[in-house]
Design a protein around this motif. Structure first.
Motif, short mmCIF file in Angstrom:
data_model
loop_
_atom_site.label_atom_id
_atom_site.label_comp_id
_atom_site.label_asym_id
_atom_site.label_seq_id
_atom_site.Cartn_x
_atom_site.Cartn_y
_atom_site.Cartn_z
N GLY A 1 29.72 -2.15 -9.68
CA GLY A 1 28.12 -2.01 -9.16
C GLY A 1 27.01 -2.88 -9.64
O GLY A 1 25.97 -3.22 -9.34
N PHE A 2 28.23 -4.38 -10.17
CA PHE A 2 27.12 -5.20 -10.18
C PHE A 2 26.87 -6.32 -8.67
O PHE A 2 25.63 -6.44 -8.19
N GLY A 3 27.48 -6.10 -7.88
CA GLY A 3 27.54 -6.23 -6.49
C GLY A 3 26.67 -6.08 -5.81
O GLY A 3 26.57 -6.51 -4.78
N GLN A 4 26.04 -5.12 -5.80
CA GLN A 4 24.66 -4.57 -5.61
C GLN A 4 23.50 -5.76 -5.58
O GLN A 4 23.06 -6.25 -6.06
N LYS A 5 22.68 -5.09 -4.37
CA LYS A 5 21.50 -6.11 -4.77
C LYS A 5 21.67 -7.41 -4.24
O LYS A 5 20.58 -8.54 -4.26
N GLY A 6 22.45 -8.20 -3.10
CA GLY A 6 22.67 -9.23 -3.34
C GLY A 6 23.91 -10.17 -4.45
O GLY A 6 24.28 -11.19 -3.87
N LYS A 7 24.18 -9.49 -4.77
CA LYS A 7 24.82 -10.33 -5.84
C LYS A 7 26.55 -10.01 -5.61
O LYS A 7 27.80 -10.56 -6.31
N MET A 8 26.99 -9.67 -4.42
CA MET A 8 28.79 -8.84 -4.27
C MET A 8 29.25 -10.46 -4.76
O MET A 8 30.51 -9.94 -4.86
N ALA A 9 29.05 -11.88 -4.47
CA ALA A 9 30.15 -12.69 -4.28
C ALA A 9 29.70 -13.84 -5.88
O ALA A 9 30.38 -14.76 -6.12
N ALA B 1 23.26 -1.40 -16.35
CA ALA B 1 22.54 -0.45 -14.72
C ALA B 1 21.85 -1.04 -14.45
O ALA B 1 21.09 -2.07 -13.87
N ALA B 2 20.52 -1.75 -15.69
CA ALA B 2 19.71 -2.76 -15.65
C ALA B 2 20.16 -4.10 -14.71
O ALA B 2 19.55 -4.70 -13.73
N ALA B 3 21.05 -4.08 -15.35
CA ALA B 3 21.49 -5.56 -15.16
C ALA B 3 22.32 -5.97 -13.51
O ALA B 3 22.09 -6.46 -12.43
N CYS B 4 22.78 -4.24 -13.47
CA CYS B 4 23.47 -4.50 -12.15
C CYS B 4 22.02 -4.52 -10.82
O CYS B 4 22.32 -4.86 -9.73
#
Length: 90
Positions: A40-48, A81-84
Motif C-alpha cells: 500500500g505504500f506505493g500509492q499516490k506516486g510513491k511506487m518507485a 495507513a497515514a504514511a501510505c
C-alpha cells in the motif's frame, strides 16, 4: 519490540542501524521498493520509493507527522495507513 511511539529525529541512527542489519541478513535491500515491504505504500506516486530513498531522505515525503489524530500516534496500523496515504512533494 512491538511498541510504537513517535520519536522524530532522535531515532534516525537506531532505525538506520536496524535497517542495515536487515540488509546485512538479506531480508531487504537498499534498492528494494518500500511497497514490497509495506503493501500500500506505493500509492499516490510513491511506487518507485526505495528503502535507500527513505534512509537518505530522498523520497520526497513531507516533513513532520502524517495527518493523524494524536490518539492514534502509537497505533502501528493507523500510522502505516497515514504514511501510505502521504503524497510526495515536488
Amino acid at each position: 519490540m512491538d511498541d510504537v511511539f513517535y520519536s522524530m529525529s532522535i531515532a534516525k541512527q537506531l532505525t538506520n542501524a536496524m535497517v542495515m542489519m536487515c540488509v546485512e541478513r538479506g531480508e531487504v535491500g537498499l534498492h528494494t521498493r518500500v511497497d514490497e515491504v509495506i503493501p500500500g505504500f506505493g500509492q499516490k506516486g510513491k511506487m518507485a520509493v526505495t528503502v535507500g530513498d527513505l534512509i537518505l531522505h530522498k523520497a520526497g515525503l513531507p516533513f513532520g507527522l502524517p495527518p493523524i489524530p494524536p490518539e492514534f500516534l502509537g497505533n502501528i496500523d493507523a500510522m502505516t495507513a497515514a504514511a501510505c496515504a502521504l503524497v510526495p512533494e515536488g
